[in-house]
Design a protein around this motif. Structure first.
Motif, PDB file in Angstrom:
ATOM      1  N   LEU A 104       0.873  -1.162   0.000  1.00 36.25           N
ATOM      2  CA  LEU A 104       0.000   0.000   0.000  1.00 36.25           C
ATOM      3  C   LEU A 104       0.914   1.216   0.000  1.00 36.25           C
ATOM      4  O   LEU A 104       1.834   1.308   0.815  1.00 36.25           O
ATOM      5  CB  LEU A 104      -0.894   0.010   1.243  1.00 36.25           C
ATOM      6  N   LYS A 105       0.690   2.155  -0.916  1.00 33.61           N
ATOM      7  CA  LYS A 105       1.601   3.291  -1.097  1.00 33.61           C
ATOM      8  C   LYS A 105       0.969   4.637  -0.733  1.00 33.61           C
ATOM      9  O   LYS A 105       1.659   5.522  -0.269  1.00 33.61           O
ATOM     10  CB  LYS A 105       2.068   3.362  -2.550  1.00 33.61           C
ATOM     11  N   THR A 106      -0.313   4.797  -1.024  1.00 39.47           N
ATOM     12  CA  THR A 106      -1.010   6.045  -0.727  1.00 39.47           C
ATOM     13  C   THR A 106      -2.398   5.720  -0.200  1.00 39.47           C
ATOM     14  O   THR A 106      -2.880   4.592  -0.326  1.00 39.47           O
ATOM     15  CB  THR A 106      -1.154   6.946  -1.971  1.00 39.47           C
ATOM     16  N   LEU A 107      -3.043   6.732   0.372  1.00 38.59           N
ATOM     17  CA  LEU A 107      -4.403   6.609   0.899  1.00 38.59           C
ATOM     18  C   LEU A 107      -5.054   7.976   0.729  1.00 38.59           C
ATOM     19  O   LEU A 107      -4.358   9.002   0.747  1.00 38.59           O
ATOM     20  CB  LEU A 107      -4.348   6.202   2.373  1.00 38.59           C
ATOM     21  N   SER A 108      -6.354   8.019   0.588  1.00 38.84           N
ATOM     22  CA  SER A 108      -7.037   9.310   0.465  1.00 38.84           C
ATOM     23  C   SER A 108      -6.484  10.285   1.492  1.00 38.84           C
ATOM     24  O   SER A 108      -6.174   9.884   2.628  1.00 38.84           O
ATOM     25  CB  SER A 108      -8.541   9.135   0.693  1.00 38.84           C
ATOM     26  N   PRO A 109      -6.338  11.574   1.136  1.00 41.44           N
ATOM     27  CA  PRO A 109      -5.769  12.555   2.065  1.00 41.44           C
ATOM     28  C   PRO A 109      -6.454  12.553   3.427  1.00 41.44           C
ATOM     29  O   PRO A 109      -7.679  12.538   3.519  1.00 41.44           O
ATOM     30  CB  PRO A 109      -5.975  13.889   1.346  1.00 41.44           C
ATOM     31  N   THR A 110      -5.650  12.535   4.478  1.00 40.83           N
ATOM     32  CA  THR A 110      -6.039  12.538   5.899  1.00 40.83           C
ATOM     33  C   THR A 110      -6.985  11.400   6.268  1.00 40.83           C
ATOM     34  O   THR A 110      -7.671  11.463   7.274  1.00 40.83           O
ATOM     35  CB  THR A 110      -6.627  13.888   6.342  1.00 40.83           C
ATOM     36  N   ALA A 111      -7.013  10.335   5.487  1.00 40.31           N
ATOM     37  CA  ALA A 111      -7.837   9.158   5.791  1.00 40.31           C
ATOM     38  C   ALA A 111      -7.051   8.220   6.694  1.00 40.31           C
ATOM     39  O   ALA A 111      -5.835   8.344   6.865  1.00 40.31           O
ATOM     40  CB  ALA A 111      -8.245   8.443   4.510  1.00 40.31           C
ATOM     41  N   THR A 112      -7.756   7.274   7.285  1.00 39.53           N
ATOM     42  CA  THR A 112      -7.101   6.296   8.155  1.00 39.53           C
ATOM     43  C   THR A 112      -7.383   4.876   7.680  1.00 39.53           C
ATOM     44  O   THR A 112      -8.399   4.598   7.042  1.00 39.53           O
ATOM     45  CB  THR A 112      -7.590   6.424   9.614  1.00 39.53           C
ATOM     46  N   LEU A 113      -6.463   4.009   8.018  1.00 42.49           N
ATOM     47  CA  LEU A 113      -6.622   2.568   7.844  1.00 42.49           C
ATOM     48  C   LEU A 113      -6.472   1.999   9.244  1.00 42.49           C
ATOM     49  O   LEU A 113      -5.405   2.119   9.856  1.00 42.49           O
ATOM     50  CB  LEU A 113      -5.551   2.004   6.903  1.00 42.49           C
ATOM     51  N   GLY A 114      -7.555   1.464   9.788  1.00 42.78           N
ATOM     52  CA  GLY A 114      -7.539   0.987  11.159  1.00 42.78           C
ATOM     53  C   GLY A 114      -7.946  -0.463  11.268  1.00 42.78           C
ATOM     54  O   GLY A 114      -8.373  -1.091  10.287  1.00 42.78           O
ATOM     55  N   GLY A 115      -7.813  -0.986  12.464  1.00 42.12           N
ATOM     56  CA  GLY A 115      -8.152  -2.376  12.736  1.00 42.12           C
ATOM     57  C   GLY A 115      -9.564  -2.719  12.303  1.00 42.12           C
ATOM     58  O   GLY A 115     -10.509  -1.987  12.601  1.00 42.12           O
ATOM     59  N   GLY A 116      -9.713  -3.792  11.549  1.00 39.95           N
ATOM     60  CA  GLY A 116     -11.002  -4.237  11.061  1.00 39.95           C
ATOM     61  C   GLY A 116     -11.370  -3.708   9.687  1.00 39.95           C
ATOM     62  O   GLY A 116     -12.359  -4.147   9.109  1.00 39.95           O
ATOM     63  N   ASN A 117     -10.580  -2.751   9.166  1.00 38.58           N
ATOM     64  CA  ASN A 117     -10.849  -2.242   7.817  1.00 38.58           C
ATOM     65  C   ASN A 117     -10.438  -3.275   6.777  1.00 38.58           C
ATOM     66  O   ASN A 117      -9.413  -3.935   6.920  1.00 38.58           O
ATOM     67  CB  ASN A 117     -10.084  -0.960   7.543  1.00 38.58           C
ATOM     68  N   ASN A 118     -11.235  -3.370   5.722  1.00 38.38           N
ATOM     69  CA  ASN A 118     -10.889  -4.228   4.594  1.00 38.38           C
ATOM     70  C   ASN A 118     -10.143  -3.429   3.541  1.00 38.38           C
ATOM     71  O   ASN A 118     -10.434  -2.254   3.321  1.00 38.38           O
ATOM     72  CB  ASN A 118     -12.134  -4.846   3.964  1.00 38.38           C
ATOM     73  N   VAL A 119      -9.200  -4.073   2.903  1.00 39.51           N
ATOM     74  CA  VAL A 119      -8.458  -3.526   1.777  1.00 39.51           C
ATOM     75  C   VAL A 119      -8.705  -4.487   0.620  1.00 39.51           C
ATOM     76  O   VAL A 119      -8.455  -5.689   0.750  1.00 39.51           O
ATOM     77  CB  VAL A 119      -6.944  -3.445   2.092  1.00 39.51           C
ATOM     78  N   SER A 120      -9.220  -3.965  -0.497  1.00 39.06           N
ATOM     79  CA  SER A 120      -9.476  -4.841  -1.642  1.00 39.06           C
ATOM     80  C   SER A 120      -8.915  -4.216  -2.905  1.00 39.06           C
ATOM     81  O   SER A 120      -8.943  -2.995  -3.076  1.00 39.06           O
ATOM     82  CB  SER A 120     -10.971  -5.116  -1.796  1.00 39.06           C
ATOM     83  N   PHE A 121      -8.382  -5.077  -3.765  1.00 37.54           N
ATOM     84  CA  PHE A 121      -7.869  -4.604  -5.049  1.00 37.54           C
ATOM     85  C   PHE A 121      -7.834  -5.740  -6.049  1.00 37.54           C
ATOM     86  O   PHE A 121      -7.892  -6.908  -5.700  1.00 37.54           O
ATOM     87  CB  PHE A 121      -6.478  -3.962  -4.908  1.00 37.54           C
ATOM     88  N   MET A 122      -7.753  -5.344  -7.326  1.00 29.65           N
ATOM     89  CA  MET A 122      -7.664  -6.270  -8.434  1.00 29.65           C
ATOM     90  C   MET A 122      -6.629  -5.710  -9.406  1.00 29.65           C
ATOM     91  O   MET A 122      -6.504  -4.507  -9.555  1.00 29.65           O
ATOM     92  CB  MET A 122      -9.011  -6.388  -9.131  1.00 29.65           C
ATOM     93  N   ALA A 123      -5.875  -6.583 -10.029  1.00 29.27           N
ATOM     94  CA  ALA A 123      -4.877  -6.162 -11.006  1.00 29.27           C
ATOM     95  C   ALA A 123      -4.844  -7.154 -12.157  1.00 29.27           C
ATOM     96  O   ALA A 123      -5.070  -8.361 -11.964  1.00 29.27           O
ATOM     97  CB  ALA A 123      -3.497  -6.045 -10.371  1.00 29.27           C
ATOM     98  N   THR A 124      -4.544  -6.645 -13.343  1.00 27.85           N
ATOM     99  CA  THR A 124      -4.460  -7.456 -14.544  1.00 27.85           C
ATOM    100  C   THR A 124      -3.221  -7.065 -15.322  1.00 27.85           C
ATOM    101  O   THR A 124      -2.884  -5.887 -15.403  1.00 27.85           O
ATOM    102  CB  THR A 124      -5.706  -7.238 -15.431  1.00 27.85           C
TER     103      THR A 124
END
Length: 130
Positions: A104-124
């Motif tokens: 993970l390299k960036t996140l929406s400005p002043t946003a947080t990633l905390g315990g219990g949050n899901n992170v999802s992505f897809m790549a091709t």
């Protein structure tokens, strides 16, 4: 592989997997799927974060955070950068390196990633399905 006329219309799944992702200590794997079709590889992951809260700067910067390592055979031949979703409330960028590490390299400005949050992505990427 020589592509013949009958092969041009054949988009059958040549390989697939749902296992082999290695999460770091702060993440758990909810789901993983990989597919290879016509020389193209697609992977999709949903991870749950359980670590200390990460807060992005006003420009969206965060410390590079390892969220998964893809299994051998399901890694891109070059670094792929795509976006991730954080529980539907924020987004950011994730890079996938040829060694399979997903950062993970960036996140929406002043946003947080905390315990219990899901992170999802897809790549091709074009892989030749080697």
């Amino acid at each position: 592989m020589l592509i013949t006329a009958d092969r041009l219309n054949d988009h059958a799944i040549e390989a697939q997997t749902t296992s082999g992702v290695v999460p770091p200590a702060d993440f758990t794997t909810n789901s993983f799927a990989g597919y290879k079709v016509s020389g193209v590889t697609t992977v999709g992951l949903v991870m749950t974060y359980q670590g200390e809260t990460i807060t992005s700067s006003s420009s969206g910067n965060i410390k590079d955070t390892l969220c998964a390592t893809l299994p051998v055979g399901w890694r891109p031949p070059f670094t792929v950068v795509t976006s991730f979703d954080r529980s539907g409330l924020a987004d950011g960028s994730v890079s996938i390196a040829p060694d399979g590490t997903c950062l993970l390299k960036t996140l929406s400005p002043t946003a947080t990633l905390g315990g219990g949050n899901n992170v999802s992505f897809m790549a091709t990427w074009v892989s030749g399905n080697a």
